[in-house]
Design a protein around this motif. Sequence first.
Motif, PDB file in Angstrom:
ATOM      1  N   ILE A 164       0.947  -1.202   0.012  1.00  0.00           N
ATOM      2  CA  ILE A 164       0.066   0.068   0.146  1.00  0.00           C
ATOM      3  C   ILE A 164       1.064   1.333   0.164  1.00  0.00           C
ATOM      4  O   ILE A 164       1.900   1.508   0.868  1.00  0.00           O
ATOM      5  CB  ILE A 164      -1.117  -0.139   1.175  1.00  0.00           C
ATOM      6  N   SER A 165       0.652   2.140  -1.033  1.00  0.00           N
ATOM      7  CA  SER A 165       1.358   3.509  -1.047  1.00  0.00           C
ATOM      8  C   SER A 165       0.438   4.843  -0.837  1.00  0.00           C
ATOM      9  O   SER A 165      -0.664   4.798  -1.602  1.00  0.00           O
ATOM     10  CB  SER A 165       2.008   3.511  -2.152  1.00  0.00           C
ATOM     11  N   LYS A 166       0.506   5.421   0.160  1.00  0.00           N
ATOM     12  CA  LYS A 166      -0.163   6.700   0.183  1.00  0.00           C
ATOM     13  C   LYS A 166       0.178   7.761  -0.777  1.00  0.00           C
ATOM     14  O   LYS A 166       1.306   8.651  -0.803  1.00  0.00           O
ATOM     15  CB  LYS A 166       0.089   7.138   1.534  1.00  0.00           C
TER      16      LYS A 166
ATOM     17  N   VAL B 142      -5.129   6.515  -1.530  1.00  0.00           N
ATOM     18  CA  VAL B 142      -4.205   5.221  -1.249  1.00  0.00           C
ATOM     19  C   VAL B 142      -4.149   4.325  -2.441  1.00  0.00           C
ATOM     20  O   VAL B 142      -5.317   3.774  -2.916  1.00  0.00           O
ATOM     21  CB  VAL B 142      -4.712   4.715   0.166  1.00  0.00           C
TER      22      VAL B 142
ATOM     23  N   CYS C 295      -8.727  12.344  -5.024  1.00  0.00           N
ATOM     24  CA  CYS C 295      -9.027  10.935  -5.339  1.00  0.00           C
ATOM     25  C   CYS C 295      -9.427  10.703  -6.857  1.00  0.00           C
ATOM     26  O   CYS C 295      -8.650  10.041  -7.606  1.00  0.00           O
ATOM     27  CB  CYS C 295      -9.485  10.031  -4.409  1.00  0.00           C
TER      28      CYS C 295
ATOM     29  N   GLY D  11     -10.003   6.057  -1.928  1.00  0.00           N
ATOM     30  CA  GLY D  11      -9.946   7.454  -1.301  1.00  0.00           C
ATOM     31  C   GLY D  11     -11.192   8.077  -1.048  1.00  0.00           C
ATOM     32  O   GLY D  11     -12.253   7.267  -0.857  1.00  0.00           O
TER      33      GLY D  11
ATOM     34  N   VAL E 287      -5.878  -0.096   5.798  1.00  0.00           N
ATOM     35  CA  VAL E 287      -5.658   1.506   6.058  1.00  0.00           C
ATOM     36  C   VAL E 287      -7.409   2.033   5.800  1.00  0.00           C
ATOM     37  O   VAL E 287      -8.121   1.670   4.772  1.00  0.00           O
ATOM     38  CB  VAL E 287      -4.881   2.317   4.861  1.00  0.00           C
TER      39      VAL E 287
ATOM     40  N   LEU F 135      -9.708   5.426   5.443  1.00  0.00           N
ATOM     41  CA  LEU F 135      -9.675   7.047   5.503  1.00  0.00           C
ATOM     42  C   LEU F 135     -11.252   7.259   5.503  1.00  0.00           C
ATOM     43  O   LEU F 135     -11.942   6.856   4.908  1.00  0.00           O
ATOM     44  CB  LEU F 135      -9.301   7.186   3.878  1.00  0.00           C
TER      45      LEU F 135
ATOM     46  N   GLU G 199      -6.663   9.436   8.446  1.00  0.00           N
ATOM     47  CA  GLU G 199      -6.337   7.950   8.093  1.00  0.00           C
ATOM     48  C   GLU G 199      -5.763   7.162   9.433  1.00  0.00           C
ATOM     49  O   GLU G 199      -5.242   7.535  10.235  1.00  0.00           O
ATOM     50  CB  GLU G 199      -5.066   7.991   7.302  1.00  0.00           C
TER      51      GLU G 199
ATOM     52  N   ARG H 229      -4.443   2.764  10.542  1.00  0.00           N
ATOM     53  CA  ARG H 229      -3.832   1.518   9.711  1.00  0.00           C
ATOM     54  C   ARG H 229      -4.039   0.388  10.843  1.00  0.00           C
ATOM     55  O   ARG H 229      -4.082   0.835  12.119  1.00  0.00           O
ATOM     56  CB  ARG H 229      -2.614   1.564   9.507  1.00  0.00           C
TER      57      ARG H 229
END
Length: 223
Positions: A49-51, A57, A91, A118, A206, A208, A213, A215
Motif C-alpha cells: 500500500i502506498s499513500k 491510497v 482521489c 480514497g 488503511v 480513510l 487515516e 491503519r
Amino acid sequence: MTKQQANWSPYDNNGGSCVAIAGRDYCVVAADTRMSTGYSILTRDYSKISKLADKAVLASSGFQADIKALQKHLAARHLIYQHQHNKQMSCPAMAQLLSNTLYYKRFFPYYAFNVLGGLDNEGKGCVFTYDAVGSYERVGYSAQGSGSTLIMPFLDNQLKSPSPLLLPAQDAVTPLSELEAVDLVKTVFVSATERDIYTGDKVEIVILNAEGERREFMDLRKD
C-alpha cells in the motif's frame, strides 16, 4: 494447486491480494504483506500500500520493480501538481493521472495491477480499479492480485446491488458501516489465505475518513 500457481514465472513476485471498499463517508484499502516468487517467500512484512495523497491510497500487486517505478513516477507528478496548484490532488484526479500514466506505457506496460481508494470532493468513499494498460472505472469495491479470483465472488455475494435493469441504478458506495467493512475485509483475506499460496502472513488495512487515516494489522496463516 491451481494452474496459476503451477505455471509461475519470475515476474510473479509480489503476487498477493489487494482489496478496497468504498462507503458513504469512508474508504477501506487493504493488502497482505507477503512477497514471494514461486514457492519461495522473500519477505513476510512487505507493504503493498502506498499513500499518494491525503485522500488517495494505492494498493498494487504484480512485479515489484514496476510497482516501485510507477509509485515513484506518481509521487513526482503529484509534487509538481502541488507546486503548481498549491493543493493536493483529489482521489478522482489521482485516478485519472494513474490511468494516463498506465496508458502512456501501454506498448511496454508496467506489470502492475492496481486498486486506488480514497475520498472524493464530497467526502464520499471512492474506489477505482484498473487493468495493466490504464482502463479503469469507479466501483463500490474491487480486488486485484493473485487472490482476486477468490475474493471477488465473496464480495459480489455480500455487496452486489440489484440489477439496474430491474431497479433504478444505485450509488456505487456500499451500504456497510465502516466497522462492518473492516470486518468483511478481514474475513475475505482469511478465506483467500486458505487457497492462495501468494497471500498470507499479515493483512494491512488503511481506513480513510473525514477524521484522517488509520491503519490496522491482522495476522494470517504463515504457511
